[in-house]
Write an enzyme that holds these catalytic residues in place. Sequence first.
Site, short mmCIF file in Angstrom:
data_model
loop_
_atom_site.label_atom_id
_atom_site.label_comp_id
_atom_site.label_asym_id
_atom_site.label_seq_id
_atom_site.Cartn_x
_atom_site.Cartn_y
_atom_site.Cartn_z
N CYS A 160 -2.28 9.29 2.35
CA CYS A 160 -1.90 8.67 1.04
C CYS A 160 -3.02 8.78 0.10
CB CYS A 160 -1.76 7.13 1.23
SG CYS A 160 -3.12 6.50 2.14
N GLU B 12 0.92 -1.00 -0.12
CA GLU B 12 0.12 -0.10 -0.07
C GLU B 12 0.87 1.15 0.00
OE1 GLU B 12 -3.10 -0.09 -0.36
OE2 GLU B 12 -3.65 -2.16 0.25
P1 NDP Z 1 8.16 4.83 4.50
O1 NDP Z 1 8.33 4.04 3.44
O2 NDP Z 1 9.39 5.64 4.93
O3 NDP Z 1 8.31 3.67 5.84
C1 NDP Z 1 7.11 2.81 6.00
C2 NDP Z 1 7.63 1.95 7.08
O4 NDP Z 1 8.61 1.05 6.48
C3 NDP Z 1 8.11 2.19 8.30
O5 NDP Z 1 7.69 1.60 9.53
C4 NDP Z 1 9.69 2.22 8.02
O6 NDP Z 1 10.21 2.13 9.34
C5 NDP Z 1 9.77 0.80 7.40
N1 NDP Z 1 10.95 0.67 6.66
C6 NDP Z 1 12.00 1.81 6.26
N2 NDP Z 1 12.93 0.95 5.73
C7 NDP Z 1 12.51 -0.37 5.70
C8 NDP Z 1 13.33 -1.47 5.07
N3 NDP Z 1 14.29 -1.38 4.40
N4 NDP Z 1 12.40 -2.70 5.14
C9 NDP Z 1 11.40 -2.86 5.67
N5 NDP Z 1 10.55 -1.83 6.42
C10 NDP Z 1 11.34 -0.60 6.49
O7 NDP Z 1 7.09 5.70 4.60
P2 NDP Z 1 6.28 6.62 5.61
O8 NDP Z 1 6.45 6.07 7.03
O9 NDP Z 1 7.18 7.87 5.41
O10 NDP Z 1 4.99 6.89 5.23
C11 NDP Z 1 4.55 7.72 4.62
C12 NDP Z 1 4.21 6.87 3.15
O11 NDP Z 1 3.36 6.13 3.09
C13 NDP Z 1 3.70 7.91 1.91
O12 NDP Z 1 4.11 7.55 0.59
C14 NDP Z 1 1.87 7.50 2.02
O13 NDP Z 1 1.49 7.79 0.68
C15 NDP Z 1 2.18 6.08 2.12
N6 NDP Z 1 0.70 5.55 2.66
C16 NDP Z 1 0.24 4.56 1.93
C17 NDP Z 1 -1.05 4.33 2.28
C18 NDP Z 1 -1.87 3.29 1.63
O14 NDP Z 1 -2.83 2.84 2.15
N7 NDP Z 1 -1.62 3.31 0.27
C19 NDP Z 1 -1.57 4.56 3.70
C20 NDP Z 1 -0.84 5.53 4.49
C21 NDP Z 1 0.46 6.16 4.12
P3 NDP Z 1 10.78 3.63 9.88
O15 NDP Z 1 9.78 4.54 10.00
O16 NDP Z 1 11.37 3.01 11.17
O17 NDP Z 1 11.95 4.00 8.93
#
Ligand code: NDP
Length: 496
Positions: free
Chosen positions: A275, A241
């Site tokens: 999002c 997502e």
């Molecule tokens: P990120 O992609 O930065 O992070 C998402 C999650 O992935 C966090 O828990 C992060 O941990 C973790 N993560 C980071 N690197 C890795 C890795 N290499 N392997 C596994 N997990 C990892 O997104 P954001 O938290 O900044 O969220 C915003 C984004 O989410 C926007 O693009 C938004 O559009 C999208 N989004 C989509 C939705 C949907 O349903 N389509 C709903 C809500 C948001 P950590 O934070 O600790 O780095």
Amino acid sequence: MTSTDAPAPAAQTFTSLDPATGEVVGTHPVHDVAAVDAAVATARRQAEWWRALGFDGRKQALVRWRKGIARRMDELAALMSRETGKPRGDALLETALAVDHLAWAASHAEKVLRRRSVSPGLLMVNQAASVEYRPLGVVGVIGPWNYPVFTPMGSIAYALAAGNAVVFKPSEYTPGVGEWLAATFRETVGRPVLQVVTGYGETGAALTASGVDKIAFTGSTATGKRVMAACAETLTPVVIEAGGKDALIVAEDADVAEAAEAALWGAAANAGQTCAGVERVYVHDRVYDEFLEELVSQAARLEARPGGQVGPITMPSQVDIIRRHIDDALARGGRALVGGPVPEGARFVQPTVLVDVPEDSAAVQEETFGPTVTVARVASIDEAIERANGTRYALGSTVFSKEQGMAIAERLRAGMTAINGVISFAGIPTLPFGGVGDSGFGRIHGPDGLREFTYPHAIARQRFKPAIALTTFRRTAREERQLAKVVRGLYGRGRS
Ligand code: NDP
């Protein structure tokens, strides 16, 4: 729970901060590979117990959890508000929607997933055919910070209701909310079927490599690609997502005031960190001026400030992206009718309405994730649809029109469309939620969201011997001719 049922104590810790004040909200462990593996091992044991409870037992347990969350929703909303900076009312709304989804998933899992008979077809009429959807085992959920309850619960509630144990890695910005969810589950259900592991991206990476049976990832498209690549190593299936660049179309027969109100809320609610938020608006020439006047007058009354309706930007690095998009739009001939350049060091971004922005600029093509919106005049609905469909993303979409809503919606490339409302699809538990293109794939919510965390098991049971024995080496040339005759008779004639 035995002592081996908790993730191993972590040597390192990190803090979550209130983005409005910089105050420490909580201190949390950085779970390393060993701790994540231990949590997954616990989840595997719990998954057996959870699966054996059956639909009814799981439903009762999830109802207890639902009641626990609903009774303490003020507490959860307050914590969420502190970790993300979002207004308390928005945090309450988010919790309410998550509870509604949990209620639906718990009460509909059996109906959607239990074994059901299907037609065996004409050639296999001697068989009884059935299919059921079985839990995968352990699901790893990786969540974002922007809707730290609603978004991961779209996976957690549905995965649990489908009979899986869950290990949840919340964003490093919202670990307290994740821990709260796991703790209340534990208190109300009595077993750690839902666990939380906290830390940075490395903790999420450890979860993707831990041998879980599926990863449900919500976050940016770039991280989604990394998660998918890591999952490919172990053939772990994924739901992605990811981000969006959602458009809102205003047709010439729209209620313009309502469309403007929806565009503003869709763009600036949660400080635009949504999002499926509205980032682009395409307005029919005939109502463009009226719409813009209405939008500008409404947007000018909205202010991002501590305690206001628009909170701070949760993640400091996101402010730079928003600033870059606005600066680039203005440098390329765009105009800010409300808001404008973001000052250095700002944590609050003012609602910003941009016009005359070139279609190939970052503000129109890339996810901004701030309280900004571009508005463009279109000569026809065909042009509006073409431009709305013109980015790599395809998550949600919105149409305002009294008569043409369905006709326009059916031509939009998007996972969801709201007509004469905004983001309404996310609050309807029966509707699937997810994107295509750079917005990802797979679905949460609704029957599709339950099935996403299962695998189908098909059974064909012979009821009587077939008239023509096909699956035997005793098959004769006469029987083969009979088969050809039957197929010609069934399928070789007629028009449809
Ligand atoms: P990120 O992609 O930065 O992070 C998402 C999650 O992935 C966090 O828990 C992060 O941990 C973790 N993560 C980071 N690197 C890795 C890795 N290499 N392997 C596994 N997990 C990892 O997104 P954001 O938290 O900044 O969220 C915003 C984004 O989410 C926007 O693009 C938004 O559009 C999208 N989004 C989509 C939705 C949907 O349903 N389509 C709903 C809500 C948001 P950590 O934070 O600790 O780095």
